[in-house]
Scaffold this active site. Structure first.
Site, mmCIF file in Angstrom:
data_model
loop_
_atom_site.group_PDB
_atom_site.id
_atom_site.type_symbol
_atom_site.label_atom_id
_atom_site.label_comp_id
_atom_site.label_asym_id
_atom_site.label_seq_id
_atom_site.Cartn_x
_atom_site.Cartn_y
_atom_site.Cartn_z
ATOM 1 C CB THR A 1 -3.611 -41.536 -4.057
ATOM 2 O OG1 THR A 1 -2.480 -42.371 -4.371
ATOM 3 C CG2 THR A 1 -3.254 -40.712 -2.830
ATOM 4 C CB SER B 1 5.053 -37.402 -1.642
ATOM 5 O OG SER B 1 3.698 -37.328 -2.069
ATOM 6 C CE1 TYR C 1 -1.933 -35.994 -4.867
ATOM 7 C CE2 TYR C 1 -0.506 -37.926 -4.898
ATOM 8 C CZ TYR C 1 -1.735 -37.329 -5.149
ATOM 9 O OH TYR C 1 -2.757 -38.083 -5.670
ATOM 10 C CG HIS C 2 1.305 -39.970 -1.943
ATOM 11 N ND1 HIS C 2 2.534 -39.791 -2.524
ATOM 12 C CD2 HIS C 2 0.580 -40.699 -2.832
ATOM 13 C CE1 HIS C 2 2.551 -40.403 -3.708
ATOM 14 N NE2 HIS C 2 1.386 -40.958 -3.920
ATOM 15 C CE LYS D 1 -5.370 -36.843 -4.258
ATOM 16 N NZ LYS D 1 -6.623 -36.592 -5.014
#
Lengths: 407, 407
Positions: B144, B179, B181-182, B185
């Site tokens: 991302t 975040s 989530y980020h 990644k």
């Protein structure tokens, strides 16, 4: 200060806890016993006999007159972390509680997954517990110099000012670690920096070099206070392992030509650095990084140093490097921030190596020659290492059998 | 080529699989059904009705005359990954199979841990399966643009040439994600780069921007082939969510002043980019990164664009930003590598927004207004979000209850 040492039963966690206690702090140690479980799995044991977790805390109390609180549990269990961080209410959390061996993480898929899950989830749970504590708690987190790898530019302490296309920003120093273990520490660093940014946490990340030595002022007070001494291919570190080879009168082994350069430090400096970081906390919202080592050493130079002091003539053998790493490389890493806080380094002198030779000599009968030779090859995904116990029995975070739950 | 799309039941995985199949490749899709389980947990559902996993694969077969293999299972289960990657023997593994919502990862500790474990362990299992495949397999991994954050210097495609103290090296572009989530990644990126370095894997990391749109040439061939359309605060993306607000004739909402700038792209470009990456594979040992977006947009500019095309007059409301991010910032990110491979972008034209307004209008009765307003606050560790199902029922990688095993 009230300070809890997570991983307080380990090689460095234990002497750090004693050092903090001796310095007048109120200290607790928390541990799951996983390091001893790794011994059971690998069929290894500390060269220097060590006492049980609760037992040696009581011995310290008897020797020093200072109480050491003990918590037995796993950081992957959030309820346990809440009890320690929320319940005991420390001012500082010193976090050593991670799987710390690069070769262990490279044995096979299960050990890589175990390492990253155990380390990342444990640290996430600690970050949430600190954020939920409702008062300032300084996190002192053990990272590793191995997070940086061996870049062809100078290594700074955690952050780097980059100018690019005419603009400048301060960024996290780019990482290029060399094992799934070292990667887990990189993941932690990013998670911790984020927690400081969004929740205002105060954190010090200690990117530590390779530790040598076995004894601190505090562990020397009673032999029953000794910390563990590892010399096996999985958990042993380079200088201590070479001393064992010297005592066995066997060739000292280096990987490839031994041109690898690493930051290194004496175990007495480890405990002093952690104390200095704890006593000079980061600010709220600050993620600061100290490179925790005192000298750079080439591996072959170390071997020649040990060989020179060995009681018999010993040669140096070059092994095919089981790791994927540069055989020789540029290496220049900043390490001034801990000196600025007052660290007075114990540089590697002959006395230290001679002391290690004497210590290992006293325990010579306990040496298991079969665990020294490296068999964990970075290029292989399934290394044939002797495992005396099943990985799945390890507490916390083993995911070999995680799959869809029945719904 | 034989290509397996991991996460082939998701918003982008499904249309990508169809696009690859239509382009003549032999395609399999693998999915655990976890995205549908998140719907059950959050009490949400796709605005556009979607068919079941196996059912729509059969519909594609009937419509296109091309077979679509299906594998149902979880990447956290290494046996499943071995069956798909080792057994089916793809040339290319396209990996969409991750928890992809930043707000989901910020709900509370359990969701942060679930996100990082699910994503990191799934990717580790894929890396080991590819390394064990015994033949070249190209990994095309979805990353991302959010991995980079919003640095004050130009963003490059994955790598950066840094000159520091008179020396120069090429390093992984420094990351500062926003975040958990980020962050997952970012962890993946480091793990994948390492696997390329030690095992000679070939990988393309697609650092994708924010996707808008709902329909591709292939999903348009039959309404039963539609992909999911999310507009809720957790899984909805910005432009699609604004279109839903416009259809409801409610104010469009931006966070703060809406000065955030992001790379964005049309869903038709997502599927084309993945195809281009697959058809032009990375070399053995190469970890390459493409920034997968076509235009930079400010969030307020997007809102004004939607408002201008809405059928009634609509205003723009500024909400307190639930995220911790810069309200306005420098942003300039390279994105030439996919253009060099032949991407012909669908830039954001009025027709696209009008098409979305018509699509959402057709499903207006299915809109649940209660799921739009953002309640997941980055500053809180325990967000009060409506959960219709328990997190612990999710397949794979939930660690709320992981603790020491009995020994």
């Amino acid at each position: 200060m009230r300070i809890v040492v997570l991983g307080g039963d380990g090689f460095l966690g234990w002497p750090t806890a004693l050092h903090l206690s001796a310095a007048g702090h109120e200290v607790a140690i928390a541990d799951s016993g996983i390091r001893r479980a790794y011994d059971a799995e690998l069929g290894t044991t500390s060269l220097v006999p060590i006492r049980g977790f609760a037992e040696r805390a009581q011995i310290w109390e008897a020797v020093s007159g200072r109480h050491l609180h003990t918590f037995e549990g796993d950081l992957c269990d959030p309820g346990f972390v809440a009890r320690v961080v929320g319940g005991w209410a420390p001012d500082t959390v010193v976090h050593f509680a991670e799987q710390r061996s690069a070769p262990y993480s490279m044995i096979d898929r299960a050990h890589a997954v175990h390492t990253q899950v155990n380390n990342v989830v444990g640290t996430l749970n600690v970050l949430y517990a600190i954020a939920d504590a409702g008062r300032p708690v300084h996190l002192v987190k053990l990272g590793t110099m191995g997070e940086y790898g061996t870049p062809d530019i100078d290594i700074e302490e955690g952050w780097l000012d980059v100018t690019h296309n005419g603009r400048t920003d301060r960024v996290l120093y780019p990482k290029r670690p060399g094992s799934f273990y070292h990667l887990s520490k990189v993941h932690d660093s990013h998670n911790v920096e984020f927690a400081c940014r969004i929740w205002g946490l105060a954190a010090t990340d200690l990117n530590q070099g390779v530790v040598y030595g076995a004894v601190t002022d505090e562990t020397a007070r009673d032999q029953r206070l000794a910390t563990r001494f590892d010399y096996d291919q999985v958990f042993g570190t380079v200088l201590n392992r070479m001393v064992v080879q010297a005592v066995l009168e066997e060739p000292l082994t280096v990987y490839g030509s031994g041109g690898q350069v690493r930051g290194m430090l004496d175990i007495r400096d480890t405990v002093a650095c952690v104390r200095l970081a704890a006593e000079h906390p980061a600010q709220a919202g600050e993620y600061r990084v100290f490179n925790q080592f005192t000298e750079q050493w080439g591996v072959r130079d170390l071997a020649e140093r040990v060989a020179r002091l060995a009681p018999v003539e010993i040669k140096i053998d070059e092994l095919d490097n089981p790791r994927v790493e540069a055989a020789s490389h540029y290496y220049r890493a900043a390490h001034t921030k801990l000196l600025d806080l007052g660290l007075v380094p114990h540089l590697l002198g002959d006395e230290t190596i001679l002391g290690l030779l004497r210590l290992v000599g006293r325990h010579r009968e306990r040496i298991d020659r079969s665990v020294i030779h490296p068999t964990v090859d970075w290029r292989s995904t399934r290394n044939a290492i002797r495992l005396d116990g099943p990985t799945a029995d390890l507490p916390g975070g083993d995911l070999r059998h995680v799959g869809p739950r029945p719904r």
